[in-house]
Design an enzyme around this catalytic site. Structure first.
Site, short mmCIF file in Angstrom:
data_model
loop_
_atom_site.label_atom_id
_atom_site.label_comp_id
_atom_site.label_asym_id
_atom_site.label_seq_id
_atom_site.Cartn_x
_atom_site.Cartn_y
_atom_site.Cartn_z
N PHE A 54 0.84 -1.20 0.00
CA PHE A 54 0.00 0.00 0.00
C PHE A 54 0.88 1.26 0.00
O PHE A 54 1.75 1.40 -0.86
CB PHE A 54 -0.99 -0.05 1.17
CG PHE A 54 -2.02 -1.14 1.00
CD1 PHE A 54 -3.15 -0.93 0.24
CD2 PHE A 54 -1.85 -2.39 1.59
CE1 PHE A 54 -4.09 -1.95 0.07
CE2 PHE A 54 -2.79 -3.40 1.42
CZ PHE A 54 -3.90 -3.16 0.66
N SER A 55 0.69 2.14 0.98
CA SER A 55 1.35 3.45 0.91
C SER A 55 2.85 3.43 1.18
O SER A 55 3.50 4.47 1.06
CB SER A 55 0.67 4.44 1.85
OG SER A 55 -0.62 4.73 1.36
N ILE A 56 3.40 2.28 1.52
CA ILE A 56 4.87 2.21 1.58
C ILE A 56 5.43 2.50 0.19
O ILE A 56 6.56 2.97 0.04
CB ILE A 56 5.32 0.84 2.13
CG1 ILE A 56 5.04 0.78 3.64
CG2 ILE A 56 6.80 0.57 1.87
CD1 ILE A 56 5.36 -0.55 4.31
N LYS B 277 4.78 4.96 -1.52
CA LYS B 277 5.13 6.38 -1.53
C LYS B 277 6.56 6.61 -1.08
O LYS B 277 7.29 7.44 -1.63
CB LYS B 277 4.18 7.17 -0.62
CG LYS B 277 2.73 7.19 -1.05
CD LYS B 277 1.87 7.94 -0.04
CE LYS B 277 0.42 8.11 -0.50
NZ LYS B 277 -0.35 6.86 -0.51
#
Lengths: 437, 437
Positions: A150-152, A154
């Site tokens: 997921f947002s890792i 980013k």
């Protein structure tokens, strides 16, 4: 846990926004293994035990306990090649951490092993001074199977952008439109690359999932993360969607966590490097690290990687990346990411801007904390900094304790508050244990 | 070449049926590189240079020169893991083959290098006595990027089924319904597993692409290889489609090449092994071979691998597999596939049944040739046997010359006749050259 309506639950699959904690009791993790429940078991699986993209069933808990390890079987993807070499060895010095006890965020006594179950862990690995002291696979997790982070995602994009800047290819203080002139009329017309990196962009973009008109819906449909109706006429790629965003407020003043900022940053680094995100990550990070397995990104209808939340990794490779971050960019006998990039992330962003955000307090990340180049920076006594993805994905780096913890999970609640407070208390107890040893 | 209507051209993407050769002159291969033409170049690519799944544009030549190396960016896929070890080294002893000349199938003088261009080669590798004597990447091909091998998929499934039989898990003489009782009322109700293996099933299934009612269309839509209309109400998985097939004629009498037979065989080996096709291939072939890269299968809406044409491989790994077949199943210091399996394939099927087929003559594969366990067996003086996929994919094994040639291509014509006669003359010339050396 009551199942939320489909429209509500899906959006955070991509975005990893922080939501409120539900009042309902959570299901017993021990009863949610897809194998014992029969999800996607057999050839073919039973109709009522089949997980599909087209009906959105992939994102309903406990099916997510299967989905998060099988993303590429539901979406098209782009490969992040590991390179031709053998993997960098990871030495092991196992330690019995299971019984380490601590007081949890509700004041109760619990243990490391209990934390793993309570946070719906799929796999977890603890590196101390670069050696594996603990490694565990639960649920249906396997060492060689990539899991959504997921947002890792980013944080990888942030490191790549900062690296291109250190190499002189990208100017972080330049306006966004220097690289993407197409964005001149929208939200990003007068934003800088640094605004993107630190999430201080004033853009009308809501990740409030209770609102059917929130822009998150358009983003998800545009990126192919959601099934669309037959008469859907909205944007059909990430690029098309980013062109629709409007400015709201001002740039550079307050932290505001919005996934679309990372998509714009990903666009910029592709354009300045002339390479896809997957090719760039392979060249700059994955090959030099000497990982064990290819990684992958989910892609939209024209093959564009989801730079905000599309990455999938194996646990050990995530650990190698985390240890490289701990070691100032050095790993596998070479300087992979410039030391200045890591130093700048650890130095952090502006705590005043972080505090201004209408952002729920997270233990260790309230007043005095910051966000820099797509990383969370605690500014606490251990100088912890971390990457996080919704449903319990984590790269936790504690430089003072020479500690890196990587964790993949399928927590039913799409909220960092549902798992980070408990997880962090456990990690702090382990850090203290290892330091005192 | 005139572009055929979309409905016509797509079907063979999956099936690899042999079609008639077109009368039109073919486009100059030198002008069809996606980079010079701009296909999928830039971030984003120009709208008129964008390749998508939803509009079927992925299968129009020359876009196929991009698509065949980017399959996973358009479809969901399942990974075939390479395992944790370093790759088996491939030693090289380069030979200058480019100028080797021969008489082509039209009676003209040509060379090895010209053959490569004329057959729209993406990459090719020649192993002589296990060493690389020639390796070349053309078009947009790269060593680490898997390429669609189309019906070569079938030959992998055949080897896996024969291996399970040799291990005692599967009885090839048993009726299909022993393993898949669900098929009792359809075409396969009284067929044996051996009928599937040798393609001697009497099933009403047409791969005639000029006929919009041909079953190939239903197969492609069911398997997710084709976009479907919003009101599509047909089968949505391979399994559902296979249940619809009706018997036509009798079993065991004549060779009739039908992709669906391999899908049934794939179903059987999944059920008897309890493993997915990708897991089984990883365990039985990919890991023991010591390949360099993961392979992958395209999958349908519920994650079922396309056993008839869904496999994607890198060139060198295909070469390792081919050399293992040449060496009687032994490779990387161990017996990977039982010697009896390879011996049985080389012994071949019944040439009388092969000759009965209403199948266009292919040089070296006419009268006296046969088909066995999803492999083509020439029964010629060199005892050549091979695996082939539409648009010029090939594993060519010449045991007498200690030769293996693997070739990945994006030939515009969906017909073996369009490339095999020329390719085989070239390989025969190279074989003679290497043997006489």
């Amino acid at each position: 846990m009551s199942i939320k309506p489909l429209a509500s639950v899906i959006l955070t699959f991509v975005c990893g926004t922080t939501l409120a904690q539900p009042a309902q009791p959570l299901p017993d993790p021990a009863t949610t293994d897809p194998r014992t429940l029969g999800w996607m078991q057999g050839f073919p699986p039973a109709p009522e035990k089949t997980i599909r993209f087209e009906d959105g069933s992939f994102y309903k808990f406990p099916r997510t306990r299967w989905t998060f390890s099988h993303v590429r079987e539901l979406w098209p993807t782009a490969n992040v090649w590991r390179g031709p070499s053998a993997a960098t060895p990871l030495s092991a010095a196992p330690r019995p951490l299971d019984a380490i006890s601590f007081t949890d965020d509700k004041g109760g006594k619990t243990t490391w092993a209990e934390m793993l179950t309570r946070t719906y862990t799929d796999s977890i690995l603890v590196l101390h001074k670069g050696r594996i002291v603990y490694e565990k696979y639960m649920n249906i997790a396997e060492p060689q199977v990539p899991h959504s982070v997921f947002s890792i995602t980013k944080s990888f994009v942030g490191v790549l952008a900062a690296t291109l800047a250190a190499e002189g290819t990208l100017d972080l203080d330049a306006p966004v439109v220097k690289y993407i002139p197409e964005l001149k009329d929208g939200a990003y017309g007068d934003a800088t690359v640094r605004n993107l990196m630190d999430m201080t962009v004033g853009v009308r973009y809501s990740e409030k999932y209770a609102d059917p008109k929130a822009e998150i819906w358009d983003y998800s449909r545009a990126g192919g993360s959601l099934p669309v109706a037959a008469d859907y006429a909205g944007p059909k790629t990430f690029y098309e969607f980013l062109l629709t965003l409007k400015k709201e407020g001002s740039h550079g003043e307050a932290f505001a966590y919005k996934t679309v900022n990372t998509e714009v940053l990903a666009w910029i680094i592709k354009r300045v490097s002339g390479k896809s995100l997957s090719a760039l990550m392979s060249e700059k990070i994955w090959q030099p690290l000497g990982v064990e397995n290819d990684a992958y990104f989910t892609v939209d209808a024209i093959g564009t990687e989801g730079g905000g939340g599309g990455l999938n990794l194996t646990l050990r490779d995530m650990a190698r990346f985390g240890d490289m971050m701990r070691l100032g960019g050095k790993y596998n006998g070479r300087q992979i990411i410039p030391q200045t990039v890591i130093d700048d992330i650890r130095k952090g962003g502006d705590p005043a801007k972080f505090t201004k955000a209408a952002y729920p307090d997270v233990p260790g990340y309230g007043k005095g904390s910051s966000y820099r180049s797509m990383w969370w920076v605690s500014h606490n006594a251990h100088e912890v900094f971390d990457a996080r993805g919704i449903h319990g994905q984590r790269i936790y780096i504690d430089p003072k304790a020479d500690l890196v913890v990587v964790k993949l999970s399928s927590h039913p609640v799409a909220s960092n508050l549902a798992n980070i407070p408990l997880t962090d208390r456990a990690i702090e107890a382990v850090a203290a244990h290892l330091m005192n040893d």
